[in-house]
Each structure stands twice: as structure tokens, then as C-alpha cells.
Enzyme design. Structure first.
Site, short mmCIF file in Angstrom:
data_model
loop_
_atom_site.label_atom_id
_atom_site.label_comp_id
_atom_site.label_asym_id
_atom_site.label_seq_id
_atom_site.Cartn_x
_atom_site.Cartn_y
_atom_site.Cartn_z
N ARG A 17 -13.14 68.42 45.40
CA ARG A 17 -12.50 67.95 44.30
C ARG A 17 -12.66 66.53 43.77
NH1 ARG A 17 -9.29 64.13 42.40
NH2 ARG A 17 -8.34 63.68 44.55
N ASP A 18 -12.52 65.54 44.57
CA ASP A 18 -12.45 64.12 44.04
C ASP A 18 -13.98 63.80 43.81
OD1 ASP A 18 -11.66 61.62 43.41
OD2 ASP A 18 -10.57 61.09 45.11
N HIS A 78 -6.34 56.49 50.83
CA HIS A 78 -7.08 57.16 50.05
C HIS A 78 -8.10 56.14 49.49
CE1 HIS A 78 -8.27 60.48 47.05
NE2 HIS A 78 -8.65 59.65 46.28
N HIS A 95 -11.30 54.49 47.79
CA HIS A 95 -12.68 54.53 47.37
C HIS A 95 -13.41 53.18 47.61
CE1 HIS A 95 -12.29 58.07 44.27
NE2 HIS A 95 -10.94 57.82 44.73
N CYS A 148 -13.70 58.70 39.55
CA CYS A 148 -12.68 59.18 38.96
C CYS A 148 -13.26 59.24 37.29
CB CYS A 148 -11.42 58.56 39.00
SG CYS A 148 -10.14 59.10 37.84
N ASN A 196 -15.06 58.29 47.10
CA ASN A 196 -14.32 57.85 48.18
C ASN A 196 -15.19 57.35 49.46
OD1 ASN A 196 -12.90 60.43 46.81
ND2 ASN A 196 -11.47 59.12 48.02
P1 HMG Z 1 -2.21 67.35 27.76
O1 HMG Z 1 -3.27 67.31 26.38
O2 HMG Z 1 -1.36 66.10 27.36
O3 HMG Z 1 -1.45 68.52 27.94
O4 HMG Z 1 -2.88 67.03 29.21
P2 HMG Z 1 -0.87 69.61 27.04
O5 HMG Z 1 0.48 70.17 27.83
O6 HMG Z 1 -0.39 68.96 25.70
O7 HMG Z 1 -1.57 70.71 26.67
C1 HMG Z 1 -2.71 70.39 25.97
C2 HMG Z 1 -3.79 71.92 26.23
O8 HMG Z 1 -4.28 71.81 27.84
C3 HMG Z 1 -3.11 73.11 26.00
O9 HMG Z 1 -4.31 73.99 25.53
C4 HMG Z 1 -2.81 73.68 27.36
O10 HMG Z 1 -2.43 74.88 27.53
C5 HMG Z 1 -3.60 73.11 28.29
P3 HMG Z 1 -4.60 74.25 24.33
O11 HMG Z 1 -3.40 74.79 23.72
O12 HMG Z 1 -5.13 72.98 23.55
O13 HMG Z 1 -5.96 75.23 24.12
N1 HMG Z 1 -3.47 72.77 29.75
C6 HMG Z 1 -3.97 73.08 30.75
N2 HMG Z 1 -5.07 73.87 31.18
C7 HMG Z 1 -5.31 74.31 32.31
N3 HMG Z 1 -4.69 73.77 33.30
C8 HMG Z 1 -3.59 73.03 33.24
C9 HMG Z 1 -2.97 72.79 31.90
N4 HMG Z 1 -2.17 72.07 31.50
C10 HMG Z 1 -2.49 72.10 30.01
N5 HMG Z 1 -2.94 72.57 34.20
C11 HMG Z 1 -3.01 67.13 31.49
C12 HMG Z 1 -2.05 66.70 30.14
C13 HMG Z 1 -2.02 66.62 32.63
C14 HMG Z 1 -2.97 68.80 31.46
C15 HMG Z 1 -4.28 66.64 31.26
O14 HMG Z 1 -4.09 65.26 31.10
C16 HMG Z 1 -5.23 66.74 32.59
O15 HMG Z 1 -5.32 67.84 33.10
N6 HMG Z 1 -5.28 65.70 33.26
C17 HMG Z 1 -6.15 65.73 34.60
C18 HMG Z 1 -6.92 64.48 34.98
C19 HMG Z 1 -7.61 64.60 36.00
O16 HMG Z 1 -7.79 65.69 36.73
N7 HMG Z 1 -8.14 63.41 36.71
C20 HMG Z 1 -8.77 63.19 37.76
C21 HMG Z 1 -7.84 63.60 38.97
S1 HMG Z 1 -6.77 62.20 39.57
C22 HMG Z 1 -7.66 61.27 40.71
O17 HMG Z 1 -8.70 61.40 40.82
C23 HMG Z 1 -7.08 60.15 41.42
C24 HMG Z 1 -6.78 60.81 42.82
O18 HMG Z 1 -7.81 60.99 43.45
C25 HMG Z 1 -6.16 59.66 43.74
C26 HMG Z 1 -6.90 58.15 43.58
O19 HMG Z 1 -8.08 58.07 43.94
O20 HMG Z 1 -6.20 57.26 43.25
C27 HMG Z 1 -6.03 61.94 43.04
MG MG Z 2 -9.51 59.53 44.45
#
Ligand code: HMG
Ligand code: MG
Length: 305
Positions: free
Chosen positions: A15-16, A209, A211, A242, A251
Site C-alpha cells: 500500500r504505502d 511509522h 519514513h 506519499c 518507509n
Molecule cells: P473528495 O473529492 O473530497 O470526495 O475526496 P467526495 O466525497 O467529494 O467524492 C468525489 C468522488 O470520489 C466521487 O466520485 C466519489 O464517489 C468518489 P464522482 O462522483 O466524482 O465520480 N469517492 C470514492 N471513490 C472510491 N473510493 C472512495 C471514495 N470516496 C469518494 N473511498 C477522498 C475525498 C477522501 C475520497 C480523497 O481525498 C481520497 O481518496 N484521498 C486519499 C488520499 C490517499 O490515499 N493518500 C495517501 C494515503 S495517506 C498516507 O500515505 C499517510 C500514511 O502512510 C501515514 C504516514 O505516512 O503518515 C497513512
Molecule cells: Mg506512510
């Protein structure tokens, strides 16, 4: 404090590690990676993210990956997936997922960039996810991002990390993973942050966690082990970064963590040789060298002999 005797590793490479990969990684490669990680002895493998494919295209095959992972799951192995909202949770449930991770940030700016809402809005969004998870008997892990520094806001006060971590814990997360998303922490800043969090959550519910952007992750793990933390997230071959933290590297590499633990005489139940083989395999599949210093050294030694 004495070191813990057993250290849990949560492998986050599928995933990450892969979420930021620009080239298309075939579903079959992701599945083979997960199988190889299981064979190395890993018991927690974060396998996918049920986030919007518009935001993170590399995770678009989450349902396909998880249907197959859960069909052939190994006893005693957990396969959490990242879930940002109820929509993601419902899709994960259909795919047979038994464990999820919700993710908040300790930085307002990062929260907006990463999940398009404020910290408080994200916590509100998780309330129905927690309720649905409880009803479906799905375990929930919590993440806090930017626990030391933020790419948009700079330094992050430990008190805010403690508040967000406590909110996730109070909601029912069985563990809270503290993410140094951009790898700027040093043992001093990581310990200051851990001290603040440990005043609000028992140590056994906290994971690190880290990086490795500035090469400090192993030093931070060592300091955290001495502080009493016994669970760490890591990524095979040091894969990753990220998508919403430009310049963030992967990481800490799982091989580097296991080498450290072996050197300290601490148990993890993971085979270092098997990890290095897997790191070599996935790095070849992605057309690069492993970022892990341990893998590079061990592979170079193999080539010479
Ligand atoms: P948004 O655009 O504000 O959401 O995104 P929305 O509710 O307005 O929906 C917009 C569109 O997305 C719609 O589709 C929804 O149906 C769809 P449309 O009508 O335009 O066709 N949608 C989805 N589709 C699939 N799965 C879903 C989903 N939700 C809405 N779950 C949202 C808000 C949270 C969805 C978006 O910002 C997002 O997906 N963000 C994820 C970002 C991400 O994955 N970042 C990396 C992970 S975090 C990380 O790496 C840190 C970590 O490792 C820890 C660390 O290192 O610190 C965890
Ligand atoms: Mg991370």
C-alpha cells in the site's frame, strides 16, 4: 527502559510502498508481492487502499487485489486496507476485508491536501466508519500523519499529535500508528512527540511509522524501542512515498528493521534472507535497485560468492 522482547512489524509495502508508483504495477505483481511477504513470516500486511482512484490511481484495483488476498488468506495473517470514508469501507467489506486503517493528520494543511477536509471533519467522517466496522466485526487501526513535520506547515507541535492520536484511540482504534510522513524526525523530536502521546495512550497501543527521507528512520526506531514501543511499520525494499508529500521517500525498509532487531537479539519471527530475496524481486519488477542498504549489501555479497 528495557527493549521489548518481541517486535511486531506491519508491512506496508503493497500500500504505502506502491501507492506513489508512477508506472502501472499489474495486479498479479501486487498479489505475488503479498504472497512472498507472507512467506517471509510477516503477520500484518497492509495490502491496498480503498481511496478514490482519481486521487491515487495506483490503488484502483483494490477490490480485485483484496478479493484474491482474502480468498487465499493465510491463518494468523492480517491484511488491513486504508479506508478514508464510508464509501471506501463499504467497498472493502464487499471484497471480504476483515481489517481497515483510518487515517487522520496532525497538520491541517496536510489533511486538506490528502483527504480534502479539516482534521475535525476527518474525525467526524470516521464516526460512521467506526460504527459500521464494529457492526461487521472489522478491526480498525488508526494513523496520524505528519507527527513531526508537515510539507506545507513545517514543525508540528507534539500536543496536536497527542490530541489526534487520542481521538482515534477513544473512537475504538486498537492501535494508533504515528507517521513521520516526510521523514524529518530525529530521535530528539520523535521522543518529544512520543512522550506527549504516551501521556494519553498506553505504549502498547502505539506504533511507529517512520519514513526514511533524511536517513533517520532506523535511529528513530532504535530510540522508540528504548522508549518501549514494540510495533513498527516498514516497507519492503524501502518502497514508497506519499502522493501528497512531495519529496517524501519510502518507509524505512523492512530488511533494515529486521537487521537492526537481529543485531539487538530481538525476535520478530521474520526471515531476513527471505525479505532480501523479495526486495530483489520487487525491485527488479519495478526496474530499480532496492533502497535498503541491508538488501544492497547482502545482494552484493551473494554476487561475489
Ligand atoms: P473528495 O473529492 O473530497 O470526495 O475526496 P467526495 O466525497 O467529494 O467524492 C468525489 C468522488 O470520489 C466521487 O466520485 C466519489 O464517489 C468518489 P464522482 O462522483 O466524482 O465520480 N469517492 C470514492 N471513490 C472510491 N473510493 C472512495 C471514495 N470516496 C469518494 N473511498 C477522498 C475525498 C477522501 C475520497 C480523497 O481525498 C481520497 O481518496 N484521498 C486519499 C488520499 C490517499 O490515499 N493518500 C495517501 C494515503 S495517506 C498516507 O500515505 C499517510 C500514511 O502512510 C501515514 C504516514 O505516512 O503518515 C497513512
Ligand atoms: Mg506512510
Amino acid at each position: 527502559m528495557a527493549y521489548p522482547t518481541f517486535v511486531n512489524i506491519v508491512e506496508v509495502g503493497p500500500r504505502d510502498g506502491l501507492q506513489n508508483e508512477k508506472q502501472n504495477v499489474p495486479t498479479a505483481t501486487k498479489l505475488e508481492l503479498i504472497r512472498r511477504l507472507e512467506n517471509s513470516g510477516l503477520k500484518q500486511i497492509e495490502a491496498a487502499a480503498f481511496v478514490s482512484p482519481k486521487w491515487v490511481p495506483q490503488m484502483a484495483d483494490h477490490s480485485e487485489v483484496m478479493r484474491e488476498v482474502m480468498r487465499s488468506k493465510r491463518p494468523g495473517v492480517g491484511y488491513p486496507v486504508l479506508v478514508p470514508n464510508l464509501k471506501g469501507f463499504e467497498a472493502a467489506l464487499v471484497a471480504g476485508v476483515e481489517e481497515i486503517a483510518i487515517f487522520a493528520a496532525a497538520s491541517e494543511a496536510f489533511s486538506q491536501k490528502n483527504i480534502n477536509c479539516s482534521i475535525a471533519e476527518s474525525l467526524d467522517r470516521f464516526v460512521p466508519v467506526m460504527a459500521a466496522a464494529k457492526a461487521a466485526n472489522v478491526k480498525v487501526r488508526g494513523y496520524v500523519s505528519c507527527v513531526v513535520g508537515c510539507p506545507y506547515q513545517g514543525e508540528v507541535p507534539p500536543q496536536i499529535v497527542a490530541d489526534v492520536a487520542h481521538a482515534l484511540y477513544a473512537m475504538g482504534c486498537y492501535e494508533v500508528s504515528l507517521g513521520d510522513t516526510i521523514g524529518v524526525g530525529t530521535p530528539a523530536s520523535v521522543l518529544a512527540m512520543l512522550e506527549a502521546v504516551a501521556k494519553r495512550i498506553p505504549l502498547k497501543f502505539i506504533a511507529g511509522h517512520y519514513h526514511d527521507t533524511y536517513g533517520m528512520a532506523i535511529a528513530n526506531i532504535h530510540a522508540s524501542l528504548q522508549f518501549g514501543i514494540s510495533t513498527f511499520d516498514s516497507s519492503i525494499a524501502g518502497l514508497g512515498g506519499c502522493p501528497y508529500a512531495a519529496g517524501a521517500s519510502g518507509n524505512v525498509a523492512t530488511e533494515d528493521v529486521v537487521y537492526l532487531l537481529n543485531g539487538l537479539g530481538l525476535e520478530s519471527g521474520i526471515s531476513l534472507d527471505s525479505l532480501v530475496e523479495t526486495a530483489d524481486w520487487i525491485s527488479n519488477a519495478l526496474g530499480r535497485q532496492p533502497a535498503s542498504r541491508v538488501s544492497r549489501a547482502m545482494l552484493a555479497k551473494c554476487q561475489k560468492s
